[in-house]
Motif scaffolding. Structure first.
Motif, PDB file in Angstrom:
ATOM      1  N   MET A   1       0.832  -1.196   0.000  1.00 19.08           N
ATOM      2  CA  MET A   1       0.000   0.000   0.000  1.00 19.08           C
ATOM      3  C   MET A   1       0.874   1.258   0.000  1.00 19.08           C
ATOM      4  O   MET A   1       0.595   2.213  -0.703  1.00 19.08           O
ATOM      5  N   LYS A   2       1.961   1.232   0.807  1.00 15.72           N
ATOM      6  CA  LYS A   2       2.833   2.403   0.895  1.00 15.72           C
ATOM      7  C   LYS A   2       3.514   2.700  -0.447  1.00 15.72           C
ATOM      8  O   LYS A   2       3.629   3.848  -0.865  1.00 15.72           O
ATOM      9  N   GLY A   3       3.949   1.649  -1.146  1.00 11.58           N
ATOM     10  CA  GLY A   3       4.582   1.825  -2.455  1.00 11.58           C
ATOM     11  C   GLY A   3       3.620   2.435  -3.458  1.00 11.58           C
ATOM     12  O   GLY A   3       3.993   3.275  -4.265  1.00 11.58           O
ATOM     13  N   ASN A   4       2.376   2.005  -3.389  1.00 15.54           N
ATOM     14  CA  ASN A   4       1.341   2.524  -4.274  1.00 15.54           C
ATOM     15  C   ASN A   4       1.100   4.010  -3.998  1.00 15.54           C
ATOM     16  O   ASN A   4       0.923   4.803  -4.915  1.00 15.54           O
ATOM     17  N   MET A   5       1.112   4.390  -2.718  1.00 15.76           N
ATOM     18  CA  MET A   5       0.895   5.781  -2.331  1.00 15.76           C
ATOM     19  C   MET A   5       2.068   6.645  -2.799  1.00 15.76           C
ATOM     20  O   MET A   5       1.858   7.750  -3.303  1.00 15.76           O
ATOM     21  N   ASN A   6       3.290   6.147  -2.661  1.00 15.26           N
ATOM     22  CA  ASN A   6       4.469   6.891  -3.128  1.00 15.26           C
ATOM     23  C   ASN A   6       4.413   7.091  -4.641  1.00 15.26           C
ATOM     24  O   ASN A   6       4.745   8.161  -5.137  1.00 15.26           O
ATOM     25  N   ASN A   7       4.003   6.057  -5.354  1.00 14.98           N
ATOM     26  CA  ASN A   7       3.886   6.138  -6.805  1.00 14.98           C
ATOM     27  C   ASN A   7       2.843   7.185  -7.193  1.00 14.98           C
ATOM     28  O   ASN A   7       3.066   7.978  -8.107  1.00 14.98           O
ATOM     29  N   MET A   8       1.720   7.196  -6.476  1.00 10.91           N
ATOM     30  CA  MET A   8       0.668   8.161  -6.763  1.00 10.91           C
ATOM     31  C   MET A   8       1.165   9.593  -6.489  1.00 10.91           C
ATOM     32  O   MET A   8       0.883  10.512  -7.254  1.00 10.91           O
ATOM     33  N   MET A   9       1.919   9.783  -5.428  1.00 13.22           N
ATOM     34  CA  MET A   9       2.464  11.100  -5.094  1.00 13.22           C
ATOM     35  C   MET A   9       3.439  11.568  -6.181  1.00 13.22           C
ATOM     36  O   MET A   9       3.428  12.732  -6.572  1.00 13.22           O
ATOM     37  N   LYS A  10       4.264  10.649  -6.682  1.00  9.25           N
ATOM     38  CA  LYS A  10       5.194  10.991  -7.756  1.00  9.25           C
ATOM     39  C   LYS A  10       4.431  11.414  -9.013  1.00  9.25           C
ATOM     40  O   LYS A  10       4.814  12.361  -9.690  1.00  9.25           O
ATOM     41  N   GLN A  11       3.363  10.686  -9.319  1.00  5.62           N
ATOM     42  CA  GLN A  11       2.547  11.024 -10.485  1.00  5.62           C
ATOM     43  C   GLN A  11       1.913  12.413 -10.328  1.00  5.62           C
ATOM     44  O   GLN A  11       1.867  13.189 -11.278  1.00  5.62           O
ATOM     45  N   MET A  12       1.441  12.712  -9.118  1.00  5.66           N
ATOM     46  CA  MET A  12       0.832  14.024  -8.858  1.00  5.66           C
ATOM     47  C   MET A  12       1.879  15.136  -9.009  1.00  5.66           C
ATOM     48  O   MET A  12       1.593  16.182  -9.573  1.00  5.66           O
ATOM     49  N   GLN A  13       3.083  14.905  -8.497  1.00  6.95           N
ATOM     50  CA  GLN A  13       4.147  15.906  -8.618  1.00  6.95           C
ATOM     51  C   GLN A  13       4.509  16.134 -10.086  1.00  6.95           C
ATOM     52  O   GLN A  13       4.722  17.262 -10.517  1.00  6.95           O
TER      53      GLN A  13
END
Length: 104
Positions: A1-13
């Motif tokens: 779940m944490k990896g998925n959240m980090n990936n989503m944050m990178k996409q948003m940035q």
């Protein structure tokens, strides 16, 4: 779940950077509108700053100032609408497909 959240944050940035670049490009664009068959021309940049107004001598009539004012208003409103339309088209590309209630 944490990896998925980090990936989503990178996409948003990444998307935020693209949006900022697109907005900067919009601000540097030039828009032009005329009224009265080209008798009045108004030029603005993407920040909605009027950068130039050209008025043909033929339209300057001291007995009909109202017509000149109407032409200036028409050309100014047209150029501002062009900027709004282009901004909405460009920035809308970023929100297309996002299904985030309350965001936009």
């Amino acid at each position: 779940m944490k990896g998925n959240m980090n990936n989503m944050m990178k996409q948003m940035q990444k998307m935020q950077k693209k949006m900022a670049k697109a907005q900067e490009e919009l601000h540097e664009m030039s828009f032009e509108a005329t009224a009265g068959g080209g008798m009045v021309k108004v030029v603005a940049n993407g920040k909605k700053e009027i950068t130039d107004v050209e008025i043909q001598e033929d339209v300057v009539d001291p007995d009909d100032v109202d017509m000149l004012q109407d032409l200036i208003i028409a050309a100014t409103n047209d150029v501002l609408k062009q900027i709004d339309d282009k901004t909405n088209d460009t920035m809308g590309e970023f929100t297309k497909g996002l299904n985030m209630p309350g965001m936009f």
